[in-house]
Design an enzyme around this catalytic site. Structure first.
Site, PDB file in Angstrom:
ATOM      1  N   SER A  86      13.640  18.600  42.056  1.00 44.95           N
ATOM      2  CA  SER A  86      14.726  18.416  43.020  1.00 44.95           C
ATOM      3  C   SER A  86      14.802  19.597  43.999  1.00 44.95           C
ATOM      4  O   SER A  86      13.889  19.812  44.778  1.00 44.95           O
ATOM      5  CB  SER A  86      16.044  18.196  42.274  1.00 44.95           C
ATOM      6  OG  SER A  86      16.926  17.407  43.041  1.00 44.95           O
ATOM      7  N   LYS A 138      41.555  12.622  51.443  1.00 49.05           N
ATOM      8  CA  LYS A 138      41.651  14.025  51.065  1.00 49.05           C
ATOM      9  C   LYS A 138      41.517  14.237  49.561  1.00 49.05           C
ATOM     10  O   LYS A 138      41.072  15.294  49.114  1.00 49.05           O
ATOM     11  CB  LYS A 138      42.979  14.621  51.567  1.00 49.05           C
ATOM     12  CG  LYS A 138      43.076  16.130  51.425  1.00 49.05           C
ATOM     13  CD  LYS A 138      41.955  16.826  52.166  1.00 49.05           C
ATOM     14  CE  LYS A 138      42.045  18.348  52.032  1.00 49.05           C
ATOM     15  NZ  LYS A 138      40.890  19.006  52.635  1.00 49.05           N
TER      16      LYS A 138
END
Length: 270
Positions: A86, A138
């Site tokens: 990765s 949010k």
């Protein structure tokens, strides 16, 4: 700043090791080491990577710094150790050449973002959250509720953007077409031998093989040239306490699960 009395090292080989998950402390240590290699004008760098990856931004900053070092004329060879997956791959493809052990675990090219939905557990123990927010998204990935369909779509767009950046970097670094990379960049892992067949690494061998290759690229004596290591993690007295290593690994695992929750990661998570 390059100090006037800093010793130049035009006939020596530098080495930097990236070990463990790539996060803020690793980025700071490696970037400082890369600056030292540049200031001392080493002709070549051996980049040893033994990492499952890490955060997106930190991996990108190291990748960019290696490319800047190469632009100054330093030859960079990456050596993949036990695992370079990765984000470890993202950093590695900034090198000019990559050497991996036949059994190295590599690949896992992709992005993962995980949150923790603890709503049922919280409900059982009688805990609830009161949220006041400035915008609809949010409190996205809040642990007290599941994702909505719109939130999942928004996050998928974020992941797709990060994934596209990853694929483009691998394609450019390895001289492949993006479509070629996408054919194997689906999160799967493969051995170093398989990676060589895919064009992800150039040669099979150990760190000494990579050292010799870096020396040859810089016209150094591969028999006599030994690397000078930069960016070693500082040893602390606490490391001498019995069982400290095990506690460190447990803390690292906990940080991955909780501290990095909600962050897009280029990280191999078996």
């Amino acid at each position: 700043m390059a100090w006037p009395w800093r010793r130049k090292s035009r006939r020596k080989l530098a080495r930097i090791a990236i070990e463990g998950p790539i996060a803020g402390p690793t980025r700071e240590r490696v970037l400082k080491a890369l600056r030292e290699v540049e200031e001392r004008e080493f002709p070549a760098l051996l980049l040893r990577i033994d990492s499952p990856g890490g955060t997106v931004g930190d991996s990108q900053e190291i990748h960019a710094a290696i490319l800047r070092l190469r632009a100054k004329g330093c030859r960079v060879v990456a050596s993949f150790g036990n695992i370079s997956a990765s984000g470890g791959v993202y950093v590695g493809v900034a090198a000019e050449q990559i050497v991996a052990n036949p059994g190295t675990i590599t690949g896992s090219i992709g992005v993962i973002l995980r949150g923790n939905n603890l709503s049922k557990l919280l409900e059982r123990v009688g805990i609830s959250f009161e949220t006041v927010k400035s915008g609809l998204y949010k409190d996205i990935l809040s642990p007290d509720r599941a994702l909505t369909g719109d939130e999942r779509e928004l996050l998928q767009g974020l992941i797709d953007s990060s994934y596209g950046q990853f694929v483009a970097a691998v394609a450019e670094g390895r001289g492949l077409e993006e479509e070629q990379v996408r054919n194997f960049a689906d999160g799967r892992v493969f051995s170093g031998a398989q990676a060589r067949e895919l064009g992800l690494v150039d040669a099979l061998g150990d760190e000494d093989t990579a050292r010799r290759l870096a020396a040859r690229l810089a016209d150094l004596d591969e028999e006599k040239t030994r690397p000078v290591t930069f960016g070693k993690p500082q040893k602390r007295l606490a490391s001498l306490i019995p069982g400290r290593a095990l506690l460190g690994r447990l803390q690292e695992a906990l940080n991955l699960e909780l501290g990095w929750s909600g962050q897009p990661l280029w990280l191999y998570r078996p």
